[in-house]
Design a protein around this motif. Structure first.
Motif, PDB file in Angstrom:
ATOM      1  N   GLY A  10       0.811  -1.207   0.000  1.00 22.08           N
ATOM      2  CA  GLY A  10       0.000   0.000   0.000  1.00 22.08           C
ATOM      3  C   GLY A  10       0.853   1.269   0.000  1.00 22.08           C
ATOM      4  N   PHE A  11       0.234   2.387  -0.374  1.00 21.61           N
ATOM      5  CA  PHE A  11       0.949   3.656  -0.490  1.00 21.61           C
ATOM      6  C   PHE A  11       1.596   4.095   0.825  1.00 21.61           C
ATOM      7  N   PHE A  12       0.902   3.882   1.931  1.00 21.86           N
ATOM      8  CA  PHE A  12       1.405   4.385   3.203  1.00 21.86           C
ATOM      9  C   PHE A  12       2.585   3.579   3.745  1.00 21.86           C
ATOM     10  N   SER A  13       2.966   2.501   3.034  1.00 23.53           N
ATOM     11  CA  SER A  13       4.176   1.770   3.429  1.00 23.53           C
ATOM     12  C   SER A  13       5.412   2.643   3.215  1.00 23.53           C
ATOM     13  N   LEU A  14       5.281   3.665   2.362  1.00 24.26           N
ATOM     14  CA  LEU A  14       6.387   4.598   2.129  1.00 24.26           C
ATOM     15  C   LEU A  14       6.648   5.467   3.357  1.00 24.26           C
ATOM     16  N   TYR A  15       5.712   5.453   4.298  1.00 18.38           N
ATOM     17  CA  TYR A  15       5.840   6.265   5.507  1.00 18.38           C
ATOM     18  C   TYR A  15       6.170   5.411   6.729  1.00 18.38           C
ATOM     19  N   LYS A  16       6.719   4.220   6.482  1.00 19.66           N
ATOM     20  CA  LYS A  16       7.137   3.374   7.600  1.00 19.66           C
ATOM     21  C   LYS A  16       8.186   4.095   8.439  1.00 19.66           C
ATOM     22  N   GLY A  17       8.057   3.964   9.741  1.00 14.15           N
ATOM     23  CA  GLY A  17       9.023   4.605  10.619  1.00 14.15           C
ATOM     24  C   GLY A  17       8.746   6.076  10.848  1.00 14.15           C
ATOM     25  N   LEU A  18       7.570   6.557  10.412  1.00 17.84           N
ATOM     26  CA  LEU A  18       7.260   7.978  10.563  1.00 17.84           C
ATOM     27  C   LEU A  18       7.200   8.397  12.024  1.00 17.84           C
TER      28      LEU A  18
END
Length: 299
Positions: A148-156
């Motif tokens: 999913g797209f929000f996997s790019l924000y892991k560790g946010l």
């Protein structure tokens, strides 16, 4: 405002050449964090050179540059904006230490929220199996399709938690050192002499309030303090970015796992190459930032 943004942009762009030069240190740091490397620096360097050649030290540097340019520009611009707004609200003649720390914290949070996707992609590229995903676009496509797209924000979350104190320390320490010098007899004398000079008579270097050496030195001290103070968050963040959906854990559980497997020192894996990189990076960041403000006549 436009001139201020140009100042931050010039500062960030001028650091890209430097980032390329010190890319091997960043690669070594990630090897310790991402792959759990146990060998010493010299053994690790020999292993990379033997298996991947010299170019292996620059793996992931392109995406790091894509991340660093906007991150630095947004960070410095946001700090100046927040600091000036706080000064306006308080009505003080000079920014207080508390206001500097607050402005620095919010600047770090702002830049992190805008730029973390590129950082996540870079971590995946360096992690085991990242080579097979096909570069920046390949990694981004794979992560979005599978997680999913929000996997790019892991560790946010740990990024935001770390960037608040990191930004506060980075800007706060530098400004405290700067103001301490400017309020000292030597500093007051330097400022007085600068004011006596005719406008346009001195070159940009001579107009640096701290002078070249102190600007570089105070920037290095601020950078190292910020890095050392928040480095465990960096380790946790990188580990979170490597996790896939099936084995995903929250930040706290990830931190406990790291400590359980390697003890507290595991939270500082790769700190030495990171400090070696940050020390000159922070120096140059502040030096170029202060210099471009003078050249562009930004208050």
């Amino acid at each position: 405002m436009t001139s201020t943004m140009h100042s931050e942009s010039m500062c960030s762009l001028s650091l890209q050449l430097y980032r390329t030069v010190v890319a091997p240190l960043e690669r070594l740091k990630l090897e310790y964090i991402v792959r759990g490397e146990q060998r010493n620096l010299f053994e690790l360097m020999h292993a990379i050179a033997t298996t991947q050649g010299v170019k292996g030290f620059w793996k992931g540097n392109f995406v790091n540059i894509l991340r660093t340019a906007p991150f630095k520009a947004v960070n410095f611009y946001a700090y100046d904006t927040y600091r000036k707004q706080l000064l306006k609200w308080s009505g003080n003649e000079e920014t207080t230490n508390f206001e500097r720390f607050i402005a620095g914290a919010f600047a770090g949070v702002t830049a992190t929220m805008m730029c973390i996707p590129m950082d996540t992609i870079r971590t995946r590229m360096v992690a085991p199996g990242g080579e097979a995903l096909g570069g920046v676009l390949g990694v981004a496509r794979h992560m979005i399709q599978t997680e999913g797209f929000f996997s790019l924000y892991k560790g946010l979350v740990p990024s935001l938690i770390s960037m608040a104190p990191s930004g506060a320390v980075f800007y706060g320490v530098y400004d405290i050192l700067k103001m301490a010098y400017l309020h000292s007899p030597e500093g007051k004398n330097r400022v007085s002499m600068m004011k006596q000079q005719k406008q346009g008579e001195a070159n940009a270097l001579d107009q640096l309030e701290l002078g070249t050496v102190r600007t570089l030195l105070y920037g290095a001290i601020a950078g190292c303090c910020a890095e050392a103070a928040t480095y465990p968050f960096e380790v946790v963040r990188r580990q979170l970015q490597m996790q896939v959906k099936a084995t995903r854990m929250n930040a706290f559980a990830t931190c406990l796992k790291i400590v359980d497997q390697g003890g507290v020192p595991a939270l500082y894996a790769g700190l030495i190459p990171s400090l070696l990189q940050v020390l000159p990076s922070a120096s140059i960041s502040y030096f170029v930032y202060e210099l471009t403000k003078i050249v562009l006549k930004v208050e």
